[in-house]
Design a protein around this motif. Sequence first.
Motif, PDB file in Angstrom:
ATOM      1  N   GLY A  55       0.797  -1.221   0.000  1.00  0.00           N
ATOM      2  CA  GLY A  55       0.000   0.000   0.000  1.00  0.00           C
ATOM      3  C   GLY A  55       0.828   1.268   0.000  1.00  0.00           C
ATOM      4  O   GLY A  55       0.283   2.361  -0.146  1.00  0.00           O
ATOM      5  N   ALA A  56       2.161   1.147   0.141  1.00  0.00           N
ATOM      6  CA  ALA A  56       3.030   2.329   0.081  1.00  0.00           C
ATOM      7  C   ALA A  56       3.016   2.898  -1.342  1.00  0.00           C
ATOM      8  O   ALA A  56       2.726   2.185  -2.307  1.00  0.00           O
ATOM      9  CB  ALA A  56       4.454   1.960   0.481  1.00  0.00           C
ATOM     10  N   LYS A  57       3.346   4.155  -1.467  1.00  0.00           N
ATOM     11  CA  LYS A  57       3.281   4.807  -2.779  1.00  0.00           C
ATOM     12  C   LYS A  57       4.308   4.237  -3.765  1.00  0.00           C
ATOM     13  O   LYS A  57       3.969   3.937  -4.902  1.00  0.00           O
ATOM     14  CB  LYS A  57       3.485   6.307  -2.618  1.00  0.00           C
ATOM     15  CG  LYS A  57       3.288   7.072  -3.891  1.00  0.00           C
ATOM     16  CD  LYS A  57       3.312   8.557  -3.661  1.00  0.00           C
ATOM     17  CE  LYS A  57       3.060   9.286  -4.974  1.00  0.00           C
ATOM     18  NZ  LYS A  57       3.062  10.718  -4.813  1.00  0.00           N
ATOM     19  N   HIS A  58       5.552   4.086  -3.358  1.00  0.00           N
ATOM     20  CA  HIS A  58       6.595   3.624  -4.276  1.00  0.00           C
ATOM     21  C   HIS A  58       7.394   2.441  -3.746  1.00  0.00           C
ATOM     22  O   HIS A  58       7.956   1.691  -4.514  1.00  0.00           O
ATOM     23  CB  HIS A  58       7.580   4.750  -4.600  1.00  0.00           C
ATOM     24  CG  HIS A  58       6.945   5.912  -5.270  1.00  0.00           C
ATOM     25  ND1 HIS A  58       6.407   5.831  -6.531  1.00  0.00           N
ATOM     26  CD2 HIS A  58       6.736   7.173  -4.855  1.00  0.00           C
ATOM     27  CE1 HIS A  58       5.905   7.010  -6.865  1.00  0.00           C
ATOM     28  NE2 HIS A  58       6.083   7.842  -5.871  1.00  0.00           N
ATOM     29  N   ARG A  59       7.519   2.305  -2.460  1.00  0.00           N
ATOM     30  CA  ARG A  59       8.372   1.258  -1.871  1.00  0.00           C
ATOM     31  C   ARG A  59       7.583  -0.044  -1.776  1.00  0.00           C
ATOM     32  O   ARG A  59       7.048  -0.389  -0.737  1.00  0.00           O
ATOM     33  CB  ARG A  59       8.851   1.692  -0.489  1.00  0.00           C
ATOM     34  CG  ARG A  59       9.839   0.717   0.108  1.00  0.00           C
ATOM     35  CD  ARG A  59      10.165   1.084   1.544  1.00  0.00           C
ATOM     36  NE  ARG A  59      11.047   0.107   2.087  1.00  0.00           N
ATOM     37  CZ  ARG A  59      12.342   0.307   2.301  1.00  0.00           C
ATOM     38  NH1 ARG A  59      12.875   1.466   2.037  1.00  0.00           N
ATOM     39  NH2 ARG A  59      13.090  -0.659   2.787  1.00  0.00           N
ATOM     40  N   HIS A  60       7.515  -0.766  -2.881  1.00  0.00           N
ATOM     41  CA  HIS A  60       6.718  -1.987  -2.924  1.00  0.00           C
ATOM     42  C   HIS A  60       7.524  -3.240  -2.610  1.00  0.00           C
ATOM     43  O   HIS A  60       7.043  -4.114  -1.896  1.00  0.00           O
ATOM     44  CB  HIS A  60       6.075  -2.156  -4.297  1.00  0.00           C
ATOM     45  CG  HIS A  60       5.099  -1.083  -4.638  1.00  0.00           C
ATOM     46  ND1 HIS A  60       4.690  -0.845  -5.921  1.00  0.00           N
ATOM     47  CD2 HIS A  60       4.449  -0.175  -3.872  1.00  0.00           C
ATOM     48  CE1 HIS A  60       3.821   0.155  -5.934  1.00  0.00           C
ATOM     49  NE2 HIS A  60       3.666   0.583  -4.694  1.00  0.00           N
ATOM     50  N   VAL A  61       8.721  -3.358  -3.185  1.00  0.00           N
ATOM     51  CA  VAL A  61       9.524  -4.575  -3.070  1.00  0.00           C
ATOM     52  C   VAL A  61      10.995  -4.182  -2.994  1.00  0.00           C
ATOM     53  O   VAL A  61      11.465  -3.383  -3.792  1.00  0.00           O
ATOM     54  CB  VAL A  61       9.349  -5.494  -4.305  1.00  0.00           C
ATOM     55  CG1 VAL A  61      10.131  -6.786  -4.144  1.00  0.00           C
ATOM     56  CG2 VAL A  61       7.897  -5.775  -4.590  1.00  0.00           C
ATOM     57  N   SER A  62      11.736  -4.773  -2.064  1.00  0.00           N
ATOM     58  CA  SER A  62      13.180  -4.576  -2.033  1.00  0.00           C
ATOM     59  C   SER A  62      13.839  -5.876  -2.495  1.00  0.00           C
ATOM     60  O   SER A  62      13.404  -6.962  -2.137  1.00  0.00           O
ATOM     61  CB  SER A  62      13.655  -4.159  -0.642  1.00  0.00           C
ATOM     62  OG  SER A  62      13.192  -5.059   0.332  1.00  0.00           O
TER      63      SER A  62
END
Length: 160
Positions: A55-62
């Motif tokens: 649900g974060a704006k840009h930080r989806h997967v590291s």
Amino acid sequence: MGVGDQPTLDLDGWSPDLPRVASIHVAKGRRLPMRAVDEVYAEAGRGLVGDRYHGAKHRHVSVQSLTSLADAAERYGAEVPAHLTRRNVTLTEGEIPTTPGTRLRVGEALLEVVRVAAPCKLLDDTIGVGAQHALRHRGGSVFRVLESGTVRVGDQVEPV
């Protein structure tokens, strides 16, 4: 699976030219332990279902690689366990792209680099003093999910 347990890597259909997903880790909240999973659903525009950044704006997967972890371990002088780095996806090998806009197909999902994943102070608390420094420039990248799909341990990773 328990914290830190690693799923068995299925190499059926393995290509020596492409890295594969070695492990997947998610955490339900900040500072909660990462847990290993065999697969995870990457939802476009939202991230990994069941992870703290869903649900974060840009930080989806590291994403990080075992190659970079081995280099960090050499500099640190001890093992750097994938689940303690707080990254979601660990690849079997290679350099993780860091240029924003670069795209990777990871399993069924299409990911796009947002930025370098800078190691945080928490690493010194969970791994040991000096881990944050050892992972500098080796911590992988943060991606956004452009196309939904399931990511499984053993999936091939291809540049797009």
